[in-house]
Each structure stands twice: as C-alpha cells, then as structure tokens.
Write an enzyme that holds these catalytic residues in place. Structure first.
Site, short mmCIF file in Angstrom:
data_model
loop_
_atom_site.label_atom_id
_atom_site.label_comp_id
_atom_site.label_asym_id
_atom_site.label_seq_id
_atom_site.Cartn_x
_atom_site.Cartn_y
_atom_site.Cartn_z
N ASP A 113 0.94 -6.91 -15.59
CA ASP A 113 2.32 -5.70 -14.95
C ASP A 113 3.74 -5.63 -15.73
OD1 ASP A 113 3.85 -5.40 -12.97
OD2 ASP A 113 2.62 -6.40 -11.93
N HIS A 151 9.25 -6.12 -10.94
CA HIS A 151 8.55 -5.33 -10.79
C HIS A 151 7.26 -6.78 -11.04
CE1 HIS A 151 3.60 -3.88 -9.62
NE2 HIS A 151 4.71 -3.29 -8.66
N ASN A 251 0.28 3.94 -3.61
CA ASN A 251 1.39 4.17 -2.48
C ASN A 251 1.22 5.41 -2.91
OD1 ASN A 251 1.79 1.65 -2.51
ND2 ASN A 251 3.51 1.62 -4.75
N SER A 313 1.89 -2.88 -4.47
CA SER A 313 2.02 -3.93 -5.45
C SER A 313 2.63 -5.32 -5.25
CB SER A 313 3.71 -3.86 -6.07
OG SER A 313 2.99 -2.66 -7.28
#
Length: 440
Positions: A113, A151, A251, A313
């Site tokens: 990530d 994130h 998304n 996520s």
C-alpha cells in the site's frame, strides 16, 4: 388574513422549506471523476477507484494526527469479539506447524500500500518495515513505515490494531504482524511491476496473508495490461505456497472485472453497507467473491488517532483479518480452504452467489467458530458447498444509513414547517374574525 400576516406566513414557509431541503440532502457525496483516466498498467490505490486513486468522500476530512475516537465503530458492533477470540485466535498460531510456524507466533499479513505509520500507538508494535519500491527526490529508497497518505495505515489498523484504553476500535486480528510494503506514491498510484515484486517478496519472506487494496482495470474485454502476465503468475505462486491473497473489487460503482481481484486464486472483496447490501460505489460483477463493511469505516491514521473513510479498500482488510484468524487456527489449511470457509460461512439471503455481494457478507465469528473437525471442502465446479445444511436467510440489520437519517430529518422539518404555516394562517383568521366582531 391581512396582507402583512400573509407575507409573514409566506416568508416562514420559504425559510422552513429551504432548511428542510438542506436537511434532506446527503451528508456527503463521492467526488466527481476526472475527465481522463490514468494510463493502463498503473495500479490504482484507494480500493481500486480507477479515476480517484485514493479514498472517496471522507478522505479529505482526515488530519494527521487525529483525535482518538472513544466509541466502537458499527462494523465492530456487529461482531462479538469475545466470541471471535474465545479460543485465543487473535492472529497467532494455535499450534505448531513444522519448523516455520510455532504456537504463539504471529500470523504475518503483508499490506502492499502507501506504507504503514507505526507511530500510531495501536500499531507501534505491529509493523515490520519491508521497505519501499519508491525513491525520494534525492533518489534514495524510502521505507515502509512512512505514510503521507494515510491509506495503508487505515488498512493495517482494520487488520491488526492493538487494543488501547480509551477507544472501542481494535483490529479483527490484533495478534497478527503487519509486513508493510510501500508501493504507492503520495497520490495513491503505483506500478504493476512493483506490485508483482512486492507479492513475490512477501511470499518469500513467509507472509501468510496478503492484502491488496488497489486494482488495475484491463483495456476492453481482455484481461491484458502492462505486466498482467507477471501479476497473474505472482498470485498463482502465492497460491502454491498457501498464501491467502485478498484484494478489493474497486470503487467505480459499475460492473466489470478489476485485477488482481478477478484472478481465480484471489479472494475478491466488495463493499457492503449497514444493511448488508452492496455499497453504491462498490465495483460488482461475477468476479466478486464476498462483501464486507466498507461504509463509514473507522481506523488508525498516521501519527495517532482515528479517522473515518469509505471504500472497498477497507472491506478487503476486514476479510484479510478473518483470514489471519483462520490461518492461525488452521495453519495446515490450504489457501483455497481458507477462502472456502470464509465464503461458506457468509451471511446470505439466497442459495447462489450474485454479482453484487458474491456469496454474501462476511461473518467473522461464524467463519472462525465453524466446526474444527470438518475442514472446508473445495470443489472444482464451485467454490462453495452449500447443500450440507439448510440455508437460513440472515436477517438484515435495521440500522439507518446517513442518507436515511438525512431524508427522515428533512421530512420532519418540512412537516413541522407545514404545521407552523397552517397555524399562522389559522391564527390570522381567528384574529381577523375577532376584530370584526369587536368592530360590529
């Protein structure tokens, strides 16, 4: 009614109508998509938004550090944690498994990530720095514990945040160890080639579960994109080593496969809301295997505290946490068996899978507390065997979404406004009649 009274009543009606309209509007909306998409072959972060690499809606409201949230988020309120961890399965191995895995050792979950900031108190003892594929402005390679976006820190918190006094938030597998691979830049973008290298390195270093909260969309109807073959080979190599790979569906809110989620050996996770229905932004299609909470997800942020965000996520790590619990309890299970248990134990209202939530919404307690003497059976023709026991429709939650509350509040305000206007009008008539009687 006199002209002045009528004017006052009309003004009150307009003001109340405007207030009601604002109250009835959604509390937030996903940002509009830019007019141009990223170039093919760039892995997109943020749970796979092809247009907006990182986060939607609440992402801009986060600050680092942030306040510690005392309450328990809704996604954990529906999980009885004492039952989830009743047999000590908090993300450590329950029994010895050869030379590699010993009882009490933490299950290793690779998070590929934007990095994981271990300055957050709930993560300070949970993260292994596996480095970065990115270089700074001086050309120096960075590390895996710097997260300027937040994130990766949120993703890691949902998996393995340690319990802390003063908050009801905790990871689903708080005994697990996070292997942090920083592969995405400060915009959430990354290269597929770097993702491939991170997967291969994670497998080589003994990861038990890999979480990938990003995706790339192929061009046209094919599954081809830059380094697509290498990415598929990487997840197949992970499967051969019984490493469970979990990936978010994306998304975009539309139908269509994304990768690596769509690969057969990857557990593809869509987002569900409080009512166990597909979140409007969640990518859907036949490739989705399961759904997990992805709306108003609370988690850890860099430097300390918590923040709320939305996206697949944060659905993927919810499932990755369950996978970590299962790996700790059953280290001899194959990756396919872990996926099958998660799918077989999901909450569903129909006998077959569908393209919106796959086999249903993950049920962490049911997955972990399934019959230990009965290993999941994986079939070539179907991932899930559902004919052993009768399928009972799971009750849907009665919780309201924020949009539901906004609409209800707006209805109340408009209704109250109508009553006030009616009262003003009726009062004016009474006063007028009273004055006439006095004058006559």
């Amino acid at each position: 009614m006199s002209l002045g009274t009528f004017r006052r009543a009309a003004a009150a009606s307009v003001v109340l109508g405007v207030v009601g309209a604002f109250a009835a509007a959604p509390a937030y909306a996903a940002p509009a998509s830019p007019s141009a998409s990223p170039s093919p072959g760039a892995a997109q972060g943020g749970g796979g938004s092809h247009w907006a690499p990182i986060g939607i809606a609440a992402a801009g409201e986060c600050k680092f550090p942030s306040d510690v949230v005392q309450g328990t988020p809704w996604a954990l309120q529906r999980v009885v944690l004492s039952e989830l961890w009743s047999q000590g399965r908090s993300g450590t191995f329950a029994k010895d498994f050869g030379k590699k895995k010993k009882k009490g050792d933490p299950v290793k979950v690779a998070v590929i990530d934007t990095g994981v900031d271990n300055r957050n108190r709930q993560l300070e003892n949970a993260v292994i720095d596996e480095g970065s594929s990115l270089k700074d402005s001086q050309g120096q390679t960075g590390n895996g514990v710097t997260d300027t976006v937040g994130h990766g820190t949120k993703v890691a918190g949902i998996i393995a945040a340690r319990p802390m006094a003063g908050t009801g938030f905790v990871g689903l597998a708080p005994g697990a160890q996070i292997m942090s691979f920083k592969q995405n830049d400060d915009q959430g973008n990354g290269k597929v080639g770097d993702l491939v290298n991170a997967i291969n390195t994670a497998v080589a270093k003994g990861a038990d579960v890999i979480n990938i909260s990003q995706d790339v969309r192929a061009d046209g109807e094919t599954s081809n994109f830059d380094d697509s073959k290498q990415l598929e080979e990487a997840v197949q190599a992970a499967e051969a080593e019984n490493v469970v790979v979990v990936a978010s569906s994306g998304n975009d809110g539309r139908e269509g496969a994304t990768y690596p989620a769509a690969y057969e050996t990857v557990l593809a996770v869509g987002a569900s809301d409080r009512n166990n229905e597909r979140a409007t932004f969640s990518e859907y299609g036949d490739f989705v295997d399961i759904a997990a909470p992805g709306v108003d997800m609370l988690s850890t942020v860099p430097a300390g505290g918590h923040c709320v965000d939305n996206g697949t996520s944060f659905s993927a790590p919810y499932v990755a946490g369950v996978a970590a619990l299962l790996k700790g309890a059953h280290p001899d299970w194959t990756a396919a068996q872990v996926r099958a248990r998660i799918e077989q134990s999901a909450q569903r209202t129909e006998r077959t899978r569908n393209r919106f939530v796959g086999w249903g919404v993950v049920d962490p307690v049911k997955a972990v507390q399934g019959p230990d003497d009965q290993d999941p059976v994986v079939h070539d023709d179907a991932k899930v065997k559902i004919d052993r026991v009768p399928i009972v429709a799971q009750p849907l939650g009665l919780e309201e979404t924020q949009a539901d509350r906004d609409r209800r509040t707006g209805t109340y305000v408009l209704g109250a406004g109508g009553l006030v206007v009616a009262a003003l009008g009726g009062g004016a008539v009474v006063v007028r009649d009273y004055r006439r009687r006095r004058e006559s």
